[in-house]
Design a protein around this motif. Structure first.
Motif, PDB file in Angstrom:
ATOM      1  N   GLN A   1      39.299  27.482  37.448  1.00 32.17           N
ATOM      2  CA  GLN A   1      39.983  28.763  37.321  1.00 32.17           C
ATOM      3  C   GLN A   1      39.079  29.863  37.871  1.00 32.17           C
ATOM      4  OE1 GLN A   1      41.006  29.084  33.165  1.00 32.17           O
ATOM      5  NE2 GLN A   1      42.788  27.767  33.376  1.00 32.17           N
ATOM      6  N   MET A   2      39.555  30.507  38.919  1.00 32.33           N
ATOM      7  CA  MET A   2      38.775  31.557  39.571  1.00 32.33           C
ATOM      8  C   MET A   2      39.128  32.920  38.979  1.00 32.33           C
ATOM      9  SD  MET A   2      37.364  29.367  41.506  1.00 32.33           S
ATOM     10  CE  MET A   2      36.294  30.493  42.411  1.00 32.33           C
ATOM     11  N   ILE A   3      38.168  33.824  39.012  1.00 30.69           N
ATOM     12  CA  ILE A   3      38.383  35.173  38.527  1.00 30.69           C
ATOM     13  C   ILE A   3      38.088  36.148  39.658  1.00 30.69           C
ATOM     14  CG2 ILE A   3      36.028  35.427  37.640  1.00 30.69           C
ATOM     15  CD1 ILE A   3      37.204  37.069  35.335  1.00 30.69           C
ATOM     16  N   LYS A   4      38.871  37.238  39.741  1.00 30.46           N
ATOM     17  CA  LYS A   4      38.640  38.259  40.753  1.00 30.46           C
ATOM     18  C   LYS A   4      37.427  39.104  40.369  1.00 30.46           C
ATOM     19  CE  LYS A   4      42.115  37.141  43.349  1.00 30.46           C
ATOM     20  NZ  LYS A   4      41.866  36.517  44.674  1.00 30.46           N
ATOM     21  N   LEU A   5      36.728  39.591  41.369  1.00 32.42           N
ATOM     22  CA  LEU A   5      35.498  40.343  41.116  1.00 32.42           C
ATOM     23  C   LEU A   5      35.755  41.624  40.328  1.00 32.42           C
ATOM     24  CD1 LEU A   5      33.620  39.874  44.527  1.00 32.42           C
ATOM     25  CD2 LEU A   5      33.456  38.523  42.427  1.00 32.42           C
ATOM     26  N   ALA A   6      36.924  42.200  40.484  1.00 34.25           N
ATOM     27  CA  ALA A   6      37.242  43.425  39.742  1.00 34.25           C
ATOM     28  C   ALA A   6      37.421  43.161  38.252  1.00 34.25           C
ATOM     29  CB  ALA A   6      38.509  44.073  40.299  1.00 34.25           C
ATOM     30  N   ASP A   7      37.588  41.899  37.874  1.00 36.31           N
ATOM     31  CA  ASP A   7      37.846  41.557  36.477  1.00 36.31           C
ATOM     32  C   ASP A   7      36.612  41.030  35.749  1.00 36.31           C
ATOM     33  OD1 ASP A   7      40.546  42.223  36.776  1.00 36.31           O
ATOM     34  OD2 ASP A   7      41.039  40.223  37.520  1.00 36.31           O
ATOM     35  N   LEU A   8      35.441  41.120  36.376  1.00 31.64           N
ATOM     36  CA  LEU A   8      34.222  40.631  35.738  1.00 31.64           C
ATOM     37  C   LEU A   8      33.903  41.433  34.479  1.00 31.64           C
ATOM     38  CD1 LEU A   8      31.888  40.074  38.839  1.00 31.64           C
ATOM     39  CD2 LEU A   8      33.223  38.360  37.603  1.00 31.64           C
ATOM     40  N   LYS A   9      33.428  40.716  33.445  1.00 36.13           N
ATOM     41  CA  LYS A   9      33.021  41.370  32.205  1.00 36.13           C
ATOM     42  C   LYS A   9      31.646  40.858  31.787  1.00 36.13           C
ATOM     43  CE  LYS A   9      37.753  41.921  30.474  1.00 36.13           C
ATOM     44  NZ  LYS A   9      38.715  41.539  29.389  1.00 36.13           N
ATOM     45  N   GLU A  10      30.830  41.742  31.255  1.00 42.99           N
ATOM     46  CA  GLU A  10      29.479  41.387  30.851  1.00 42.99           C
ATOM     47  C   GLU A  10      29.505  40.252  29.826  1.00 42.99           C
ATOM     48  OE1 GLU A  10      25.405  43.475  29.074  1.00 42.99           O
ATOM     49  OE2 GLU A  10      27.329  44.543  29.006  1.00 42.99           O
ATOM     50  N   GLY A  11      28.627  39.255  30.035  1.00 47.35           N
ATOM     51  CA  GLY A  11      28.506  38.140  29.104  1.00 47.35           C
ATOM     52  C   GLY A  11      29.378  36.950  29.425  1.00 47.35           C
ATOM     53  N   ASP A  12      30.308  37.093  30.386  1.00 45.28           N
ATOM     54  CA  ASP A  12      31.195  35.992  30.732  1.00 45.28           C
ATOM     55  C   ASP A  12      30.486  34.967  31.620  1.00 45.28           C
ATOM     56  OD1 ASP A  12      33.253  37.013  29.295  1.00 45.28           O
ATOM     57  OD2 ASP A  12      34.448  37.683  31.014  1.00 45.28           O
ATOM     58  N   VAL A  13      30.899  33.715  31.506  1.00 46.34           N
ATOM     59  CA  VAL A  13      30.510  32.667  32.451  1.00 46.34           C
ATOM     60  C   VAL A  13      31.722  32.425  33.333  1.00 46.34           C
ATOM     61  CG1 VAL A  13      29.752  30.284  32.726  1.00 46.34           C
ATOM     62  CG2 VAL A  13      28.913  31.658  30.805  1.00 46.34           C
ATOM     63  N   VAL A  14      31.573  32.597  34.647  1.00 40.90           N
ATOM     64  CA  VAL A  14      32.747  32.697  35.513  1.00 40.90           C
ATOM     65  C   VAL A  14      32.632  31.810  36.741  1.00 40.90           C
ATOM     66  CG1 VAL A  14      33.206  35.068  34.796  1.00 40.90           C
ATOM     67  CG2 VAL A  14      31.753  34.650  36.789  1.00 40.90           C
ATOM     68  N   ASN A  15      33.797  31.586  37.361  1.00 39.73           N
ATOM     69  CA  ASN A  15      33.903  30.987  38.689  1.00 39.73           C
ATOM     70  C   ASN A  15      34.499  32.049  39.607  1.00 39.73           C
ATOM     71  OD1 ASN A  15      33.244  28.370  37.520  1.00 39.73           O
ATOM     72  ND2 ASN A  15      35.348  28.339  36.781  1.00 39.73           N
ATOM     73  N   VAL A  16      33.826  32.337  40.710  1.00 42.00           N
ATOM     74  CA  VAL A  16      34.302  33.366  41.640  1.00 42.00           C
ATOM     75  C   VAL A  16      34.180  32.845  43.068  1.00 42.00           C
ATOM     76  CG1 VAL A  16      33.676  35.268  40.105  1.00 42.00           C
ATOM     77  CG2 VAL A  16      32.038  34.463  41.813  1.00 42.00           C
ATOM     78  N   GLU A  17      34.880  33.515  43.981  1.00 41.07           N
ATOM     79  CA  GLU A  17      34.754  33.183  45.392  1.00 41.07           C
ATOM     80  C   GLU A  17      34.924  34.443  46.212  1.00 41.07           C
ATOM     81  OE1 GLU A  17      37.761  30.299  46.142  1.00 41.07           O
ATOM     82  OE2 GLU A  17      39.429  31.615  45.607  1.00 41.07           O
ATOM     83  N   GLY A  18      34.321  34.446  47.383  1.00 43.01           N
ATOM     84  CA  GLY A  18      34.409  35.606  48.259  1.00 43.01           C
ATOM     85  C   GLY A  18      33.601  35.404  49.526  1.00 43.01           C
ATOM     86  N   ASP A  19      33.488  36.451  50.317  1.00 50.74           N
ATOM     87  CA  ASP A  19      32.736  36.414  51.576  1.00 50.74           C
ATOM     88  C   ASP A  19      31.402  37.133  51.397  1.00 50.74           C
ATOM     89  OD1 ASP A  19      34.915  35.156  52.748  1.00 50.74           O
ATOM     90  OD2 ASP A  19      35.809  37.058  53.375  1.00 50.74           O
ATOM     91  N   VAL A  20      30.375  36.631  52.068  1.00 46.85           N
ATOM     92  CA  VAL A  20      29.048  37.251  52.017  1.00 46.85           C
ATOM     93  C   VAL A  20      29.053  38.491  52.901  1.00 46.85           C
ATOM     94  CG1 VAL A  20      26.599  36.955  52.512  1.00 46.85           C
ATOM     95  CG2 VAL A  20      27.942  35.042  51.596  1.00 46.85           C
ATOM     96  N   SER A  21      28.765  39.664  52.300  1.00 48.58           N
ATOM     97  CA  SER A  21      28.786  40.920  53.062  1.00 48.58           C
ATOM     98  C   SER A  21      27.391  41.489  53.307  1.00 48.58           C
ATOM     99  CB  SER A  21      29.635  41.962  52.331  1.00 48.58           C
ATOM    100  OG  SER A  21      29.123  42.210  51.035  1.00 48.58           O
TER     101      SER A  21
END
Length: 383
Positions: A282-302
């Motif tokens: 389950q992926m999470i959008k970067l705008a939805d990140l919250k402190e303390g969460d363990v997450v899976n994310v994806e995106g492009d290196v800028s």
């Protein structure tokens, strides 16, 4: 030893009891057993509970539920659903050698450990026994394990029958699982059902005999609390490939250990069984990140910063790589440490990166960032 001799032995050990009281206890046990056990068998059970040694094994040829078993029964049969199968192992004790394997079955009363000896263990080696099968285990004998729990042993005279068309359904492990929040120092073994919160990574160490060992830790949660699980040696390799945050699993026969700092953790070794249910990442959008969460994310290196060497609070020199990751909702700074720096050595602008098991925290300027840990994994698709 006949019935009156058993009663006399109990009275000799416990003069505070009367024969009438023993007979009353016998009536209560008869009701509990549903009439399946005879008076002599039940009196032997009462004697054992009172600390009176009974040396002769008892024979009982009927099929019993696991809740009615106790140590010392001979020629006993049970039926249930296999919930765990352990690999066969060989032993050599000097004069005796052979092999054995373990099963765990479930019925309406409990989860029961089954020990298969020699030719019965070969059935496990051949892959004939699998989790989910309904089996009838015939002509076994009962013993107590080192924790005082009864287990059924199958030897040369025993038989195993697989029910290919079962007409009965058995409960799931959930029925006999403990809640994490209820674990106390009275627990030895425990069955748990829940979800992986975070994989904390693995490490190797040198055992006392000079050989290499391995352990890994992960945080496990149910609806009552969370606990750290420690897997050892042979269990680590399989779990490293399967464990991910949000993965559901059941754990059978974990060992409860009290930590020096307080609280408890559960240890998983060769006598434990862990079944992991496949999980869709389950992926999470970067705008939805919250402190303390363990997450899976994806995106492009800028953006990519040069690799640095930093000194930890313990004086350790380690490598650090930071880069910016962006998706259609925003961007975030990612910090990769130690060996992960080598893994990302060929990272380029525009690469597509998936991060599994990243930890969200506040960093420079009080902005959220993703920090990697030993359990964090990267998937890089180059442009």
């Amino acid at each position: 030893m006949i019935i009156q001799e058993i009663i006399a032995a109990i009275l000799a050990r416990h003069p505070e009891l009367s024969e009438q009281q023993i007979q009353e206890i016998l009536i209560q046990e008869k009701e509990r057993s549903g009439g399946l056990l005879g008076d002599e068998t039940l009196l032997r059970l009462i004697a054992a509970r009172q600390g009176v040694e009974v040396t002769k094994q008892m024979e009982f040829s009927g099929t019993l539920s696991s809740g009615r078993l106790f140590s010392g029964l001979n020629d006993v049969s049970v039926e249930g659903k296999i919930v765990a199968v352990f690999p066969a192992r060989s032993f050599n004790g000097g004069e005796k050698s052979g092999k054995f394997a373990n099963l765990m079955i479930i019925d309406e009363d409990s989860i029961l450990r089954i020990v298969l000896w020699n030719d019965k263990a070969e059935i496990v080696e051949n892959g004939e026994l699998q989790t989910g099968q309904i089996v009838r285990l015939l002509h076994g004998y009962t013993k107590n394990d080192r924790y005082g729990k009864v287990e059924l042993h199958l030897g040369g005279k025993s038989r195993i029958e697989i029910n290919e068309n079962p007409q009965i359904s058995y409960p799931g492990v959930e029925k006999f699982a403990s809640k994490i929040g209820e674990i106390t120092n009275t627990f030895n073994n425990v069955h748990l059902v829940g979800m992986v919160k975070e994989v904390l990574g693995s490490k190797t160490f040198t055992k006392g005999d000079g050989t290499e060992g391995k352990l890994m830790r992960f945080t496990f949660v149910d609806d009552s609390a969370e606990i750290t699980v420690v897997a050892w040696n042979g269990k680590v390799d399989a779990l490293e490939r399967q464990l991910k945050p949000k993965a559901c699993l059941y754990l059978i026969n974990g060992k409860v250990k009290e930590k020096e700092s307080g609280g408890f953790e559960v240890h998983v070794d060769s006598t434990s069984f862990v079944q992991v249910q496949p999980v869709t990442l389950q992926m999470i959008k970067l705008a939805d990140l919250k402190e303390g969460d363990v997450v899976n994310v994806e995106g492009d290196v800028s953006n990519i910063d040069p690799v640095k060497e930093v000194t930890t609070g313990k004086g350790e020199q380690i490598k650090l790589l930071t880069f910016e990751l962006e998706d259609e909702t925003g961007s975030v700074r990612v910090s990769a440490w130690r060996n992960q720096v080598e893994q990302l050595s060929n990272l380029k602008l525009g690469d597509e990166v998936t991060i599994e098991n990243g930890f969200v925290k506040k960093g420079y300027g009080n902005k959220l960032e993703i920090s990697t840990r030993s359990g964090t994994q990267f998937i890089v698709k180059t442009i």
